[in-house]
Design an enzyme around this catalytic site. Structure first.
Site, short mmCIF file in Angstrom:
data_model
loop_
_atom_site.label_atom_id
_atom_site.label_comp_id
_atom_site.label_asym_id
_atom_site.label_seq_id
_atom_site.Cartn_x
_atom_site.Cartn_y
_atom_site.Cartn_z
N CYS A 159 0.84 -1.21 0.00
CA CYS A 159 0.00 0.00 0.00
C CYS A 159 0.86 1.25 0.00
O CYS A 159 0.91 2.00 -0.96
CB CYS A 159 -0.87 0.04 1.25
SG CYS A 159 -1.70 -1.46 1.53
N1 SAJ Z 1 6.96 2.32 8.56
C1 SAJ Z 1 8.08 3.06 8.93
N2 SAJ Z 1 7.92 4.03 9.87
C2 SAJ Z 1 6.70 4.32 10.44
C3 SAJ Z 1 5.58 3.56 10.03
C4 SAJ Z 1 5.74 2.56 9.10
O1 SAJ Z 1 9.18 2.83 8.45
O2 SAJ Z 1 6.63 5.20 11.29
C5 SAJ Z 1 7.10 1.30 7.53
C6 SAJ Z 1 6.67 -0.07 8.00
O3 SAJ Z 1 7.74 -0.76 8.61
C7 SAJ Z 1 6.23 -0.74 6.70
C8 SAJ Z 1 5.66 0.42 5.88
O4 SAJ Z 1 6.22 1.62 6.46
O5 SAJ Z 1 7.34 -1.29 6.03
C9 SAJ Z 1 4.14 0.50 5.90
O6 SAJ Z 1 3.75 0.42 7.21
P1 SAJ Z 1 2.23 0.70 7.72
O7 SAJ Z 1 2.26 0.76 9.19
O8 SAJ Z 1 1.62 1.83 6.99
O9 SAJ Z 1 1.49 -0.64 7.42
P2 SAJ Z 1 0.71 -1.34 6.22
O10 SAJ Z 1 1.20 -0.91 4.90
O11 SAJ Z 1 0.67 -2.77 6.55
O12 SAJ Z 1 -0.80 -0.90 6.40
C10 SAJ Z 1 -1.19 0.36 6.11
C11 SAJ Z 1 -2.21 0.64 7.20
N3 SAJ Z 1 -1.44 0.89 8.40
C12 SAJ Z 1 -1.60 1.86 9.31
O13 SAJ Z 1 -2.39 2.75 9.16
C13 SAJ Z 1 -0.80 1.77 10.56
C14 SAJ Z 1 -3.04 1.68 6.68
O14 SAJ Z 1 -2.21 2.75 6.35
C15 SAJ Z 1 -3.81 1.15 5.49
O15 SAJ Z 1 -5.08 0.71 5.94
C16 SAJ Z 1 -3.13 -0.01 4.82
O16 SAJ Z 1 -1.78 0.33 4.81
C17 SAJ Z 1 -3.69 -0.16 3.43
O17 SAJ Z 1 -4.08 -1.29 3.13
O18 SAJ Z 1 -3.75 0.82 2.70
#
Ligand code: SAJ
Length: 457
Positions: free
Chosen positions: A285
């Site tokens: 995503c």
């Molecule tokens: N990450 C960082 N630093 C942060 C947060 C995340 O490096 O502060 C990295 C994570 O390790 C990962 C990536 O970014 O590799 C994405 O992380 P994420 O927490 O956004 O998780 P996803 O992609 O599994 O899910 C996200 C959902 N997560 C959250 O809101 C916490 C949400 O944004 C969406 O519902 C989902 O993508 C989607 O399906 O769109």
């Protein structure tokens, strides 16, 4: 009864007809795509008593689901079995059964092409199957994350070409998925659901449908608003993660611990939201969705610099991490070439098994292309393969190694790419000569007692 249903289905206004079927829990609900979005969703509807049919192109998934096995970490197999025991749930690869559904929800992938342009092939395929089997009286909802305009510019004309008229014969809406894989606190039922119809009737009925399974439904004025909302949410994350990564580089250059800075900033009770540095962003995503927005914006002559800059910073993090490893080995009078490097955690984020777009793959590829021997330990990921996008090892898998004393002590450097909870970090700190921690997995107490030299992102 069948005749009265037939009569009912062919006379009443579509809106009244579908709402009544929903109220009676008689609406047959079809979900196309039984992945991390579709499976939790169809299980919610099925457990609420709706007759449900899951549509999948992957027969292996269909067979597993039909035998009560869930392939999705957030959906217990016991829930799938409960749906089967309810007698009104099935999964199939036969898309002709779409004609039996009163509601069809599309939950298929929306990846990027190599050119970073949207790959609409999955949505087009699903829309084509629906069109082929469409009948009067169906509500179609798209959940796949996509650029604003997809629902009314791509799907609506497909169904109208088949001779069906919006509101008279079918309803059409968009509702973004907000699944956060592995999040124990927020699951389908308690994540607010944004819904937007391509017509008022469509929005009203789609919103009524979701209110059967989701506590809080937020109806907006159009499908485009709902599409744009999702992209705003995920672009917000990608850009703020990019900022956290850039701040970490600045802090490193100034000899300041960036994690301590973020923790301190997070004490601000308003106007701040903590994001953390990492080895890059993974998942299907956050690294991809913003490109759907920038692609569409470019079609309207607008170039989104934030999205481009965030992508440059985030996709540059694996290289930054491999440079940290190179410099740390160098301080130990070792070159990357010929070193044995152990990667701890390869999934794209902690405590899940998903490898999609995982930055650990790029870190491994960069270190191997500099001549290091790289192995990994990840309790969630039994094996990892590298496709042609990577420099080395096209198709040859790496396998998860048990975290033994020998494995740790024989490594020249341990790189923590994902901070899974169930890893024995005390043992790693005791036995590893050198650790590069890209996720703040090692707290201050561990760092103080560690025998290893520890470099932090
Ligand atoms: N990450 C960082 N630093 C942060 C947060 C995340 O490096 O502060 C990295 C994570 O390790 C990962 C990536 O970014 O590799 C994405 O992380 P994420 O927490 O956004 O998780 P996803 O992609 O599994 O899910 C996200 C959902 N997560 C959250 O809101 C916490 C949400 O944004 C969406 O519902 C989902 O993508 C989607 O399906 O769109």
């Amino acid at each position: 009864h069948q005749f009265s249903v037939f009569l009912f289905r062919n006379t009443k206004m579509v809106k009244e007809q579908i709402k009544k079927l929903i109220d009676e829990k008689g609406a047959q609900i079809g979900v196309i795509g039984l992945g991390y979005v579709g499976l939790p969703l169809i299980v919610e509807f099925s457990l609420k008593g709706f007759p449900t049919t899951g549509f999948e192109v992957d027969n292996k998934k269909v067979q597993a689901i039909k035998s009560g096995i869930s392939h999705i970490v957030d959906v217990p197999s016991s829930d799938v079995q409960k749906c089967i025991d309810g007698g009104k749930f099935t999964a199939t690869t036969d898309f002709a059964k779409l004609g039996e559904c009163d509601v069809i929800i599309i939950c298929v992938p929306t990846p990027l092409r190599k050119t970073k342009d949207p790959d609409m092939s999955f949505i087009l395929a699903a829309g084509g199957e629906i069109k082929k089997h469409m009948r009067r009286g169906q509500l179609v909802i798209l959940e796949s994350t996509t650029y604003p305009g997809t629902t009314d510019e791509v799907l609506q004309p497909m169904f109208e070409d088949a001779g069906f008229a919006l509101d008279k014969d079918f309803l059409l809406a968009f509702s973004p998925e907000r699944v956060d894989p592995g999040n124990p606190q927020f699951q389908t039922h308690n994540i607010p659901k944004v819904v937007g119809g391509v017509s008022a009737d469509s929005g009203e009925v789609a919103s009524h449908l979701y209110s059967q399974v989701v506590e809080n439904v937020h109806l907006v004025s159009s499908a485009r608003v709902a599409e744009a909302c999702k992209l705003w949410e995920n672009t917000f994350r990608a850009i703020n993660i990019g900022m956290a990564n850039e701040m970490a580089k600045v802090c490193n250059a100034l000899g300041i611990d960036s994690w301590e800075v973020v923790r301190a900033a997070a004490t601000k009770p308003f106007g701040f939201m903590a994001f953390y540095p990492g080895p890059g962003i993974g998942g299907h995503c956050i690294p991809l969705d913003p490109h759907y927005l920038s692609w569409k914006a470019r079609q309207h002559g607008f170039d989104s610099q934030f999205i481009t800059l965030a992508e440059q910073i985030n996709s540059g993090m694996p290289k930054y991490v491999s440079a940290l490893v190179r410099d740390a080995l160098n301080d130990n009078e070792r070159s990357v070439k010929g070193s044995k490097i152990l990667i701890l955690g390869v999934a794209y984020k902690k405590d899940i098994d998903d490898m999609r777009e995982s930055p650990a793959l790029s870190v491994i590829d960069l270190l191997r292309s500099q001549g290091a021997t790289v192995v990994y330990h990840d309790p969630f990921v039994p094996e990892v393969t590298f496709d042609h996008a990577y420099t080395i090892g096209d198709g040859e898998p790496l396998y998860n190694l048990e975290l033994t004393d020998e494995l740790i002590s024989s490594s020249d450097c341990v790189v923590i790419c994902t901070e899974h909870t169930n890893v024995d970090y005390d043992k790693v700190c005791e036995l590893a000569p050198l650790i590069v921690d890209t996720r703040n997995a090692l707290d201050k107490k561990r760092r103080e007692v560690s025998n290893a030299k520890i470099v932090r992102l």
